[in-house]
Design a protein around this motif. Structure first.
Motif, PDB file in Angstrom:
ATOM      1  N   LEU A  26       0.835  -1.202   0.000  1.00 38.70           N
ATOM      2  CA  LEU A  26       0.000   0.000   0.000  1.00 38.70           C
ATOM      3  C   LEU A  26       0.869   1.251   0.000  1.00 38.70           C
ATOM      4  CD1 LEU A  26      -2.943   1.280   0.537  1.00 38.70           C
ATOM      5  CD2 LEU A  26      -2.162   1.402   2.885  1.00 38.70           C
ATOM      6  N   ASN A  27       1.847   1.297   0.897  1.00 36.34           N
ATOM      7  CA  ASN A  27       2.714   2.476   0.992  1.00 36.34           C
ATOM      8  C   ASN A  27       3.567   2.660  -0.258  1.00 36.34           C
ATOM      9  OD1 ASN A  27       1.697   3.016   3.525  1.00 36.34           O
ATOM     10  ND2 ASN A  27       3.363   2.005   4.592  1.00 36.34           N
ATOM     11  N   THR A  28       3.983   1.555  -0.872  1.00 39.10           N
ATOM     12  CA  THR A  28       4.823   1.622  -2.065  1.00 39.10           C
ATOM     13  C   THR A  28       4.056   2.177  -3.264  1.00 39.10           C
ATOM     14  OG1 THR A  28       6.142  -0.253  -1.298  1.00 39.10           O
ATOM     15  CG2 THR A  28       6.261   0.263  -3.640  1.00 39.10           C
ATOM     16  N   TYR A  29       2.806   1.771  -3.415  1.00 38.49           N
ATOM     17  CA  TYR A  29       2.062   2.110  -4.632  1.00 38.49           C
ATOM     18  C   TYR A  29       0.947   3.127  -4.452  1.00 38.49           C
ATOM     19  CZ  TYR A  29       4.567  -1.678  -6.856  1.00 38.49           C
ATOM     20  OH  TYR A  29       5.559  -2.469  -7.367  1.00 38.49           O
ATOM     21  N   TRP A  30       0.719   3.587  -3.230  1.00 39.04           N
ATOM     22  CA  TRP A  30      -0.387   4.529  -3.001  1.00 39.04           C
ATOM     23  C   TRP A  30      -0.300   5.743  -3.918  1.00 39.04           C
ATOM     24  CZ3 TRP A  30      -4.977   4.722  -0.519  1.00 39.04           C
ATOM     25  CH2 TRP A  30      -5.594   5.977  -0.457  1.00 39.04           C
ATOM     26  N   LYS A  31       0.833   6.425  -3.922  1.00 33.38           N
ATOM     27  CA  LYS A  31       0.965   7.659  -4.711  1.00 33.38           C
ATOM     28  C   LYS A  31       0.774   7.399  -6.193  1.00 33.38           C
ATOM     29  CE  LYS A  31       3.829  10.311  -1.557  1.00 33.38           C
ATOM     30  NZ  LYS A  31       5.135  10.890  -1.281  1.00 33.38           N
ATOM     31  N   ASP A  32       1.318   6.283  -6.699  1.00 28.87           N
ATOM     32  CA  ASP A  32       1.179   5.958  -8.121  1.00 28.87           C
ATOM     33  C   ASP A  32      -0.290   5.778  -8.504  1.00 28.87           C
ATOM     34  OD1 ASP A  32       3.949   5.992  -8.524  1.00 28.87           O
ATOM     35  OD2 ASP A  32       4.138   3.857  -8.065  1.00 28.87           O
ATOM     36  N   VAL A  33      -1.004   4.993  -7.708  1.00 28.94           N
ATOM     37  CA  VAL A  33      -2.415   4.728  -8.011  1.00 28.94           C
ATOM     38  C   VAL A  33      -3.239   6.011  -7.835  1.00 28.94           C
ATOM     39  CG1 VAL A  33      -4.464   3.393  -7.366  1.00 28.94           C
ATOM     40  CG2 VAL A  33      -2.231   2.275  -7.442  1.00 28.94           C
ATOM     41  N   GLN A  70       3.443  -7.562 -13.792  1.00 27.31           N
ATOM     42  CA  GLN A  70       3.889  -6.569 -12.813  1.00 27.31           C
ATOM     43  C   GLN A  70       2.734  -6.254 -11.854  1.00 27.31           C
ATOM     44  OE1 GLN A  70       6.966  -5.024 -12.409  1.00 27.31           O
ATOM     45  NE2 GLN A  70       7.673  -6.520 -13.910  1.00 27.31           N
ATOM     46  N   PHE A  71       3.037  -6.196 -10.577  1.00 21.68           N
ATOM     47  CA  PHE A  71       2.019  -5.900  -9.571  1.00 21.68           C
ATOM     48  C   PHE A  71       1.407  -4.516  -9.815  1.00 21.68           C
ATOM     49  CE2 PHE A  71       0.557  -4.570  -5.317  1.00 21.68           C
ATOM     50  CZ  PHE A  71      -0.320  -5.617  -5.055  1.00 21.68           C
ATOM     51  N   LYS A  72       2.250  -3.555 -10.153  1.00 20.22           N
ATOM     52  CA  LYS A  72       1.782  -2.188 -10.393  1.00 20.22           C
ATOM     53  C   LYS A  72       0.783  -2.153 -11.558  1.00 20.22           C
ATOM     54  CE  LYS A  72       3.662   2.442 -11.278  1.00 20.22           C
ATOM     55  NZ  LYS A  72       4.913   3.199 -11.413  1.00 20.22           N
ATOM     56  N   THR A  73       1.061  -2.904 -12.607  1.00 19.62           N
ATOM     57  CA  THR A  73       0.165  -2.963 -13.760  1.00 19.62           C
ATOM     58  C   THR A  73      -1.180  -3.559 -13.351  1.00 19.62           C
ATOM     59  OG1 THR A  73       2.072  -3.238 -15.211  1.00 19.62           O
ATOM     60  CG2 THR A  73      -0.077  -3.821 -16.133  1.00 19.62           C
ATOM     61  N   TRP A  74      -1.128  -4.599 -12.522  1.00 21.99           N
ATOM     62  CA  TRP A  74      -2.349  -5.232 -12.026  1.00 21.99           C
ATOM     63  C   TRP A  74      -3.167  -4.232 -11.211  1.00 21.99           C
ATOM     64  CZ3 TRP A  74      -3.591  -7.552  -6.981  1.00 21.99           C
ATOM     65  CH2 TRP A  74      -4.681  -8.424  -7.027  1.00 21.99           C
ATOM     66  N   LEU A  75      -2.500  -3.460 -10.345  1.00 27.06           N
ATOM     67  CA  LEU A  75      -3.195  -2.430  -9.563  1.00 27.06           C
ATOM     68  C   LEU A  75      -3.855  -1.395 -10.472  1.00 27.06           C
ATOM     69  CD1 LEU A  75      -0.754  -1.616  -6.617  1.00 27.06           C
ATOM     70  CD2 LEU A  75      -3.014  -2.641  -6.436  1.00 27.06           C
TER      71      LEU A  75
END
Length: 184
Positions: A26-33, A70-75
């Protein structure tokens, strides 16, 4: 590079129910999402709401995540689908949420109870001041969880939101609160 986060390992741990792994993802990808959503919505509250729902859904469905991607792509895929759902819902609504629920923007000013006075004596008054700097929906979940000591399920029932949304909101609220405290 020992402090680089191993996303694949975090995903494996999250699939096993590790809450710390969820929190780190959550902390890693919050800003991106969030920025992904803000670029679509151009509205902070809607972007934040869809971002919360994105992580809630991702954590609910993490067992279905395929490590070949990629996890980010999935998000972002989840977030994009939620945005489309949001637009569909918005088209069918004729009255805005704010007109339906004006209490959302009202902050209740309560007289201090004996418990509040005791808390202030223990230097928790400053903590409450920090909490008041959070957005109202974060204040609410913090208050319900830590001051009223409700379970996730009780909070979900009380504010009529899915339990995963509550978990994500609490994780995010704690992170924002930590940032406020450390910058003071």
């Amino acid at each position: 590079m020992g402090d680089k986060i191993d996303i694949a390992l975090l995903v494996v741990q999250a699939k096993k129910g590790n809450q710390k792994a969820f929190s780190l993802l959550l902390n890693t990808y919050w800003k991106d999402v969030y920025h992904f959503q803000f670029n679509k919505c151009k509205n902070e509250d809607e972007s934040e709401d869809i971002t919360i729902k994105t992580f809630a859904k991702a954590f609910d469905k993490i067992a279905t995540f395929d490590e070949n991607y990629q996890f980010k792509t999935w998000l972002f895929t989840i977030s994009s689908n939620l945005y489309i759902d949001h637009l569909r819902k918005k088209k069918t609504e004729t009255i805005s949420i704010n007109k339906h629920h004006p209490e959302i923007h009202q902050i209740v000013d309560e007289e201090p109870s004996p418990a509040d006075i005791l808390i202030q004596k223990q230097n928790l008054a400053q903590l409450k001041a920090y909490i008041r700097q959070l957005k109202p929906h974060y204040q609410e979940v913090i208050n319900l969880r830590y001051f009223q000591e409700l379970s996730y399920k009780e909070i979900a029932n009380k504010i009529d939101e899915p339990m995963n949304n509550i978990k994500v909101k609490l994780l995010r609220a704690k992170k924002l609160l930590a940032e406020i405290i450390t910058t003071k």
